[in-house]
Design a protein around this motif. Structure first.
Motif, PDB file in Angstrom:
ATOM      1  N   GLY A   5       0.860  -1.180  -0.091  1.00 45.38           N
ATOM      2  CA  GLY A   5      -0.190  -0.062   0.114  1.00 45.38           C
ATOM      3  C   GLY A   5       0.852   1.210   0.054  1.00 45.38           C
ATOM      4  O   GLY A   5       0.647   2.110  -0.584  1.00 45.38           O
ATOM      5  N   LEU A   6       2.033   1.152   0.609  1.00 41.35           N
ATOM      6  CA  LEU A   6       2.716   2.320   0.851  1.00 41.35           C
ATOM      7  C   LEU A   6       3.350   2.649  -0.606  1.00 41.35           C
ATOM      8  O   LEU A   6       3.634   3.813  -1.110  1.00 41.35           O
ATOM      9  CB  LEU A   6       4.001   2.197   1.842  1.00 41.35           C
ATOM     10  N   GLY A   7       3.944   1.389  -1.188  1.00 40.03           N
ATOM     11  CA  GLY A   7       4.477   1.579  -2.482  1.00 40.03           C
ATOM     12  C   GLY A   7       3.496   2.060  -3.531  1.00 40.03           C
ATOM     13  O   GLY A   7       3.912   3.030  -4.459  1.00 40.03           O
ATOM     14  N   ALA A   8       2.349   1.821  -3.435  1.00 38.84           N
ATOM     15  CA  ALA A   8       1.154   2.184  -4.486  1.00 38.84           C
ATOM     16  C   ALA A   8       0.939   3.693  -4.215  1.00 38.84           C
ATOM     17  O   ALA A   8       0.906   4.433  -5.072  1.00 38.84           O
ATOM     18  CB  ALA A   8       0.020   1.405  -4.306  1.00 38.84           C
ATOM     19  N   ALA A   9       1.009   4.397  -2.926  1.00 36.00           N
ATOM     20  CA  ALA A   9       0.483   5.580  -2.858  1.00 36.00           C
ATOM     21  C   ALA A   9       1.666   6.293  -3.342  1.00 36.00           C
ATOM     22  O   ALA A   9       1.626   7.439  -3.865  1.00 36.00           O
ATOM     23  CB  ALA A   9       0.392   5.741  -1.192  1.00 36.00           C
ATOM     24  N   VAL A  10       2.923   6.119  -2.850  1.00 33.46           N
ATOM     25  CA  VAL A  10       4.156   6.860  -3.359  1.00 33.46           C
ATOM     26  C   VAL A  10       4.145   6.817  -4.978  1.00 33.46           C
ATOM     27  O   VAL A  10       4.276   8.005  -5.560  1.00 33.46           O
ATOM     28  CB  VAL A  10       5.528   6.074  -2.938  1.00 33.46           C
ATOM     29  N   LEU A  11       3.896   5.760  -5.651  1.00 35.00           N
ATOM     30  CA  LEU A  11       3.907   5.796  -7.316  1.00 35.00           C
ATOM     31  C   LEU A  11       2.789   6.601  -7.552  1.00 35.00           C
ATOM     32  O   LEU A  11       3.126   7.513  -8.612  1.00 35.00           O
ATOM     33  CB  LEU A  11       3.829   4.520  -7.578  1.00 35.00           C
ATOM     34  N   LEU A  12       1.490   6.763  -6.972  1.00 42.28           N
ATOM     35  CA  LEU A  12       0.646   7.556  -7.556  1.00 42.28           C
ATOM     36  C   LEU A  12       1.102   9.034  -7.456  1.00 42.28           C
ATOM     37  O   LEU A  12       0.790   9.806  -8.256  1.00 42.28           O
ATOM     38  CB  LEU A  12      -0.636   7.203  -6.586  1.00 42.28           C
ATOM     39  N   VAL A  13       1.443   9.394  -6.187  1.00 36.62           N
ATOM     40  CA  VAL A  13       1.650  11.008  -5.858  1.00 36.62           C
ATOM     41  C   VAL A  13       2.917  11.137  -6.788  1.00 36.62           C
ATOM     42  O   VAL A  13       2.951  12.588  -7.261  1.00 36.62           O
ATOM     43  CB  VAL A  13       2.076  11.097  -4.497  1.00 36.62           C
ATOM     44  N   PHE A  14       3.943  10.011  -6.999  1.00 37.48           N
ATOM     45  CA  PHE A  14       4.939  10.709  -7.913  1.00 37.48           C
ATOM     46  C   PHE A  14       4.639  10.776  -9.491  1.00 37.48           C
ATOM     47  O   PHE A  14       4.896  11.702  -9.877  1.00 37.48           O
ATOM     48  CB  PHE A  14       6.084   9.628  -7.884  1.00 37.48           C
TER      49      PHE A  14
END
Length: 290
Positions: A95-104
């Protein structure tokens, strides 16, 4: 007169060749982000005289602040809602990785918006300069999340308002826009974002109260459901131990079948006690009837 014994002085050495200024690296941008929060005009003005960093360096700087914000958000979620930690560390990291990729991924449209704001403010349009502002202002992501989870209502709105001020100063320095015009354009957008955050805060507070109410109802229902088997077992045990105590009143009252049986018995008894008529009397009764 110069002779072999008295030579002429050597010519002065050539002036040193100054190295061209280098574009800032990842560490420089991260340090500059921290200093720009306190001295925006000095820091942005110094970066305006340097070559533009590459998109790779800018992306790395933006990813650093986004990942730091995602880590803070994940830690606070686990502290506030410990029930979500039952799935283990793998779902949390995914979940953390998906959120970081989305914001990036959203950082590039954000740079395009900054470029539009710079042009609307009378500055020059340079996408890498706009993305440099977005990458350096990524410092506000962990600050905003820290304010949001602090428990103080509407504290994170201050980060948005101050970020609008920093963005206006950065557009003025890096894009060469007039300070007053960039302040008006960016300030209007900042106020709109702050108003949206206030409405979002109210919605989140209402949702949190609803979730707490549903949790309390669920806990109460579970307690009641766990108590029902015990009560049923206790009632069955009482019936087995004293079956005759069901209803003393009902034992004295005749049932419908008993009443029918009693009525039939009464009719039979009446029929048996009725006197039998002799044939002469029966003929006389028939003659009187005629």
């Amino acid at each position: 007169r110069r002779t072999a014994l008295n030579p002429a002085p050597p010519p002065p050495p050539p002036p040193p060749i100054e190295a061209p200024p280098q574009a800032p690296g990842i560490a420089d941008l991260i340090e500059g982000s921290l200093r720009a929060a306190f001295l925006p005009d000095r820091v942005f003005g110094a970066y305006a005289s340097l070559p533009q960093p590459t998109l790779l360096v800018l992306s790395a700087c933006a990813a650093f602040w986004i990942a730091l914000g995602g880590l803070i958000n994940a830690v606070m979620v686990q502290m506030q809602f410990p029930l979500t930690s039952g799935g283990g560390i793998l779902p949390l990291m995914l979940g953390l990785g998906a959120a970081v990729l989305l914001v990036f991924a959203l950082s590039f449209p954000a740079a395009g918006l900054v470029n539009i704001l710079a042009l609307a403010s009378g500055g020059s349009g340079a996408f890498r300069r706009s993305y440099q502002l977005v990458a350096m202002m990524g410092l506000l992501i962990p600050i905003s999340l820290g304010f949001f989870w602090s428990g103080v209502p509407y504290l994170w709105v201050l980060a948005t308002l101050y970020g609008s001020f920093l963005l206006a100063r950065g557009i003025s320095s890096l894009h060469g826009a007039p300070g007053a015009q960039s302040g008006l354009v960016v300030g209007a957008l900042g106020l709109a974002l702050a108003a949206g955050q206030v409405l979002a805060q109210k919605s989140i507070t209402r949702l949190q109260r609803d979730m707490e109410t549903m949790g309390n109802l669920y806990t109460t229902a579970q307690g009641a459901a766990s108590a029902l088997p015990g009560r049923a077992e206790e009632g069955s045990r009482e019936m087995l131990e004293d079956p005759g105590s069901r209803s003393s009143d009902q034992a004295g009252e005749p049932s419908g079948i008993d009443m029918i049986r009693g009525s039939d018995a009464g009719n039979d008894a009446g029929a048996q006690t009725a006197p039998m008529l002799r044939p002469q009397e029966q003929e006389r009764m028939l003659d009187d009837g005629r």
